[in-house]
Design a protein around this motif. Structure first.
Motif, mmCIF file in Angstrom:
data_model
loop_
_atom_site.group_PDB
_atom_site.id
_atom_site.type_symbol
_atom_site.label_atom_id
_atom_site.label_comp_id
_atom_site.label_asym_id
_atom_site.label_seq_id
_atom_site.Cartn_x
_atom_site.Cartn_y
_atom_site.Cartn_z
ATOM 1 N N GLN A 305 0.838 -1.193 0.000
ATOM 2 C CA GLN A 305 0.000 0.000 0.000
ATOM 3 C C GLN A 305 0.875 1.246 0.000
ATOM 4 N N LEU A 306 0.404 2.327 -0.646
ATOM 5 C CA LEU A 306 1.175 3.564 -0.634
ATOM 6 C C LEU A 306 1.401 4.039 0.795
ATOM 7 N N THR A 307 2.540 4.672 1.008
ATOM 8 C CA THR A 307 2.904 5.130 2.333
ATOM 9 C C THR A 307 2.306 6.508 2.609
ATOM 10 N N SER A 308 2.887 7.263 3.520
ATOM 11 C CA SER A 308 2.416 8.596 3.877
ATOM 12 C C SER A 308 3.321 9.664 3.278
ATOM 13 N N ARG A 309 2.711 10.708 2.732
ATOM 14 C CA ARG A 309 3.455 11.873 2.288
ATOM 15 C C ARG A 309 2.516 13.068 2.225
ATOM 16 N N GLU A 310 2.970 14.223 2.690
ATOM 17 C CA GLU A 310 2.165 15.441 2.582
ATOM 18 C C GLU A 310 2.060 15.858 1.117
ATOM 19 N N ASP A 311 1.110 16.732 0.830
ATOM 20 C CA ASP A 311 0.914 17.263 -0.524
ATOM 21 C C ASP A 311 0.546 16.178 -1.525
ATOM 22 N N ARG A 312 -0.067 15.122 -1.052
ATOM 23 C CA ARG A 312 -0.586 14.075 -1.927
ATOM 24 C C ARG A 312 -2.039 13.800 -1.531
ATOM 25 N N PRO A 313 -2.939 14.746 -1.831
ATOM 26 C CA PRO A 313 -4.329 14.636 -1.356
ATOM 27 C C PRO A 313 -5.067 13.402 -1.856
ATOM 28 N N ALA A 314 -4.630 12.822 -2.970
ATOM 29 C CA ALA A 314 -5.327 11.654 -3.518
ATOM 30 C C ALA A 314 -4.939 10.358 -2.818
ATOM 31 N N TRP A 315 -3.878 10.377 -2.028
ATOM 32 C CA TRP A 315 -3.354 9.119 -1.497
ATOM 33 C C TRP A 315 -4.262 8.402 -0.499
ATOM 34 N N PRO A 316 -4.982 9.085 0.409
ATOM 35 C CA PRO A 316 -5.879 8.327 1.309
ATOM 36 C C PRO A 316 -6.921 7.510 0.544
ATOM 37 N N GLU A 317 -7.552 8.141 -0.436
ATOM 38 C CA GLU A 317 -8.546 7.436 -1.252
ATOM 39 C C GLU A 317 -7.904 6.263 -1.984
ATOM 40 N N PHE A 318 -6.692 6.474 -2.473
ATOM 41 C CA PHE A 318 -6.008 5.412 -3.209
ATOM 42 C C PHE A 318 -5.622 4.269 -2.278
ATOM 43 N N ARG A 319 -5.130 4.589 -1.081
ATOM 44 C CA ARG A 319 -4.786 3.526 -0.126
ATOM 45 C C ARG A 319 -6.021 2.685 0.202
ATOM 46 N N PHE A 320 -7.153 3.351 0.351
ATOM 47 C CA PHE A 320 -8.395 2.630 0.640
ATOM 48 C C PHE A 320 -8.767 1.724 -0.532
ATOM 49 N N ALA A 321 -8.616 2.232 -1.756
ATOM 50 C CA ALA A 321 -8.908 1.414 -2.941
ATOM 51 C C ALA A 321 -7.999 0.190 -2.972
ATOM 52 N N GLN A 322 -6.742 0.374 -2.613
ATOM 53 C CA GLN A 322 -5.819 -0.770 -2.580
ATOM 54 C C GLN A 322 -6.281 -1.823 -1.574
ATOM 55 N N SER A 323 -6.787 -1.370 -0.434
ATOM 56 C CA SER A 323 -7.262 -2.336 0.565
ATOM 57 C C SER A 323 -8.502 -3.073 0.076
ATOM 58 N N GLU A 324 -9.345 -2.396 -0.697
ATOM 59 C CA GLU A 324 -10.555 -3.038 -1.226
ATOM 60 C C GLU A 324 -10.214 -4.118 -2.259
ATOM 61 N N LEU A 325 -9.041 -4.018 -2.868
ATOM 62 C CA LEU A 325 -8.631 -5.031 -3.834
ATOM 63 C C LEU A 325 -8.493 -6.412 -3.201
ATOM 64 N N LEU A 326 -8.294 -6.445 -1.889
ATOM 65 C CA LEU A 326 -8.171 -7.733 -1.206
ATOM 66 C C LEU A 326 -9.467 -8.528 -1.298
ATOM 67 N N ASN A 327 -10.590 -7.834 -1.499
ATOM 68 C CA ASN A 327 -11.884 -8.505 -1.658
ATOM 69 C C ASN A 327 -12.148 -8.914 -3.106
ATOM 70 N N ILE A 328 -11.298 -8.424 -4.016
ATOM 71 C CA ILE A 328 -11.555 -8.588 -5.447
ATOM 72 C C ILE A 328 -10.590 -9.570 -6.098
ATOM 73 N N VAL A 329 -9.352 -9.560 -5.654
ATOM 74 C CA VAL A 329 -8.305 -10.378 -6.286
ATOM 75 C C VAL A 329 -8.001 -11.582 -5.410
ATOM 76 N N PRO A 330 -8.308 -12.779 -5.862
ATOM 77 C CA PRO A 330 -8.034 -13.985 -5.059
ATOM 78 C C PRO A 330 -6.535 -14.162 -4.816
ATOM 79 N N ASN A 331 -6.217 -14.803 -3.699
ATOM 80 C CA ASN A 331 -4.831 -15.157 -3.384
ATOM 81 C C ASN A 331 -3.912 -13.934 -3.406
ATOM 82 N N SER A 332 -4.433 -12.822 -2.891
ATOM 83 C CA SER A 332 -3.623 -11.608 -2.797
ATOM 84 C C SER A 332 -3.626 -11.103 -1.360
ATOM 85 N N ARG A 333 -2.557 -10.459 -0.973
ATOM 86 C CA ARG A 333 -2.413 -9.849 0.349
ATOM 87 C C ARG A 333 -1.728 -8.496 0.185
#
Length: 473
Positions: A305-333
């Motif tokens: 998952q993407l880490t933390s950095r200031e001045d990257r307003p899109a990153w929280p939403e993107f990190r959440f999307a990455q976590s949701e992929l665990l429900n979509i892609v089998p055999n992934s962590r």
């Protein structure tokens, strides 16, 4: 022989071992590995291939390929597990440029760890500009350079992927078998560069996105594409290729190695797609399925998952999307690394926790050798007796905070715009909180929803809880 074969290589255990190459048409070939000899004849185009039966971990062995007039002898070959490390710059970042990298490299003498570094012609060139020689290499698909398999030595690992090295070193020390790590990450590369043209063209949304991304614009707001277009403009060749273009890294970095059996993949990529999290989920799912099809193996796929950095307003939403992929892609962590980011630098230098956490995932999920190996990921919220309880998924035993501090990072809102601090409490593997009976519904709860977050909730092993957001009706 094909370039992926060399002395010092690691071949995948418990899997048929394919070996292939070229010679003159209708040439008799004799291949020998660990006392087994196979005879074959090249076809009319000069191609030959043989398959040795699966072997247990061990070695070193010799692989001999002979014809009437020629002989190739590969030595010091080990049988073990082979992993692929791919993605963009944070996976590519070498030990030399990371925290304590020099001192770590000095102690890197592990004869049972081997690396195959597909080093790219750096995509942004010197000072952001490619030389004509580099552009010519890219144009002719001579982008990845490798000197073959090498032992892990101080000289070799210093300029090898830090994440890949830490991952492989931890696996080797814990499992005590030979480990091979193939690295082909490309700095700046978007996920579409790792997908086939066919996959992109078959999906109208993806196709439209990449066409629009590379379309000529007077005011190019995509910084990555702006750099690439500038580089391309310097070329003397019409329709100059670029490693960030759709399918380029798939064709040059994946297809050439797809016949090599591997144990699994570790992936660190997303910064170049962070502005389109919903589309990324589709692209990621298709990419994993494509690679598994190409390698003909349903291998585990472990992402970062993407880490933390200031001045990257899109990153929280993107990190959440990455976590949701665990429900979509089998055999992934997925590993969570928001606690080892850098406020000002996308390329945070503390890479050992990243590699170690990926290795911990593999040790728990693939090898069943450890417990409590996952970051908690949001599952659901339940309600009873005026108490809301947040449940998490993942292999962990309990929750805690660093130094037993109060929980930092939870927020609540009734309009999804104005959030205020929420102070829940830990109850084993869950988080609980209560609200006044007159509290307005629906409301929203989110956690670690800042580009650079200081949220401090972790598993009992100290693995950070993933960024998430949810609605309570």
């Amino acid at each position: 022989m094909d370039p992926v074969f060399s002395s010092h290589m690691v071949l995948q255990r418990h899997h048929n071992i394919p070996v292939w190459g070229t010679a003159k048409p209708n040439t008799k070939i004799v291949a020998t590995l660990k006392g087994t000899t196979i005879h074959t004849i090249t076809n009319s185009e000069g191609h030959w291939n043989v398959n040795f039966e699966a072997l247990e971990a061990g070695g070193p062995y010799r692989l001999s390929i002979e014809s009437t007039n020629e002989s190739i002898q590969l030595t010091d070959i080990l049988i073990g597990d082979v992993w692929l490390a791919s993605g963009q710059s944070n996976m590519h970042l070498d030990l030399k440029r990371t925290l304590n990298g020099d001192s770590i490299a000095k102690n890197a003498n592990n004869p049972n760890l081997r690396i195959y570094n597909m080093k790219p012609t750096y995509p942004t060139g010197k000072n952001g500009v490619h030389t004509l020689e580099e552009l010519n290499k890219i144009q002719n698909n001579h982008y990845f350079n490798t000197k073959g398999w090498v032992k892990a030595t101080p000289e070799e690992v210093l300029y090898f992927s830090a994440v890949g090295y830490y991952f492989a070193e931890k696996l080797q020390s814990e499992l005590n078998i030979p480990i091979g790590i193939i690295h082909n990450a490309v700095p700046g590369s978007p996920i579409e560069s790792w997908l086939s043209k066919k996959e992109i063209e078959q999906d109208s949304t993806m196709s439209s996105f990449v066409k629009q991304r590379w379309k000529a614009k007077e005011d190019e707001k995509d910084a990555m594409i702006s750099v690439a277009k500038h580089q391309i403009s310097l070329s003397e060749t019409a329709n100059q290729k670029h490693p960030w273009m759709p399918s380029y890294n798939y064709e040059n970095g994946i297809l050439p190695i797809k016949n090599i059996p591997i144990k699994g993949v570790i992936w660190y990529q997303g910064e170049s797609n962070a502005e389109a999290p919903i589309l990324y989920k589709t692209m990621f799912k298709k990419m994993v399925a494509l690679w598994r099809s190409d390698f003909n193996e349903d291998f585990p796929f472990y992402s970062t998952q993407l880490t933390s950095r200031e001045d990257r307003p899109a990153w929280p939403e993107f990190r959440f999307a990455q976590s949701e992929l665990l429900n979509i892609v089998p055999n992934s962590r997925m590993v969570v690394i928001t606690d080892v980011g850098d406020r000002q630098d996308t390329h945070a230098k503390n890479k050992q926790p990243v590699g170690d956490r990926l290795a911990l995932l593999a040790l728990g999920d693939t090898y069943k050798a450890v417990k409590d190996y996952e970051s908690p990921v949001f599952d659901k919220i339940t309600y009873s007796n005026n108490t809301y309880t947040i449940h998490f998924k993942g292999e962990f035993s309990s929750l805690k905070t660093k130094s037993s501090e109060a929980i930092i990072g939870f927020e609540i809102s009734t309009d999804k715009k104005h959030f205020e601090k929420l102070e829940p409490r830990i109850e084993g593997k869950t988080i609980a909180f209560s609200l006044p009976n007159k509290h307005k519904k629906p409301f929203y709860v989110r956690y670690a929803w800042k580009p650079y977050t200081e949220a401090n909730l972790t598993s009992n092993k100290g693995l950070p809880v993933s960024t998430f957001r949810t609605k309570i009706d």
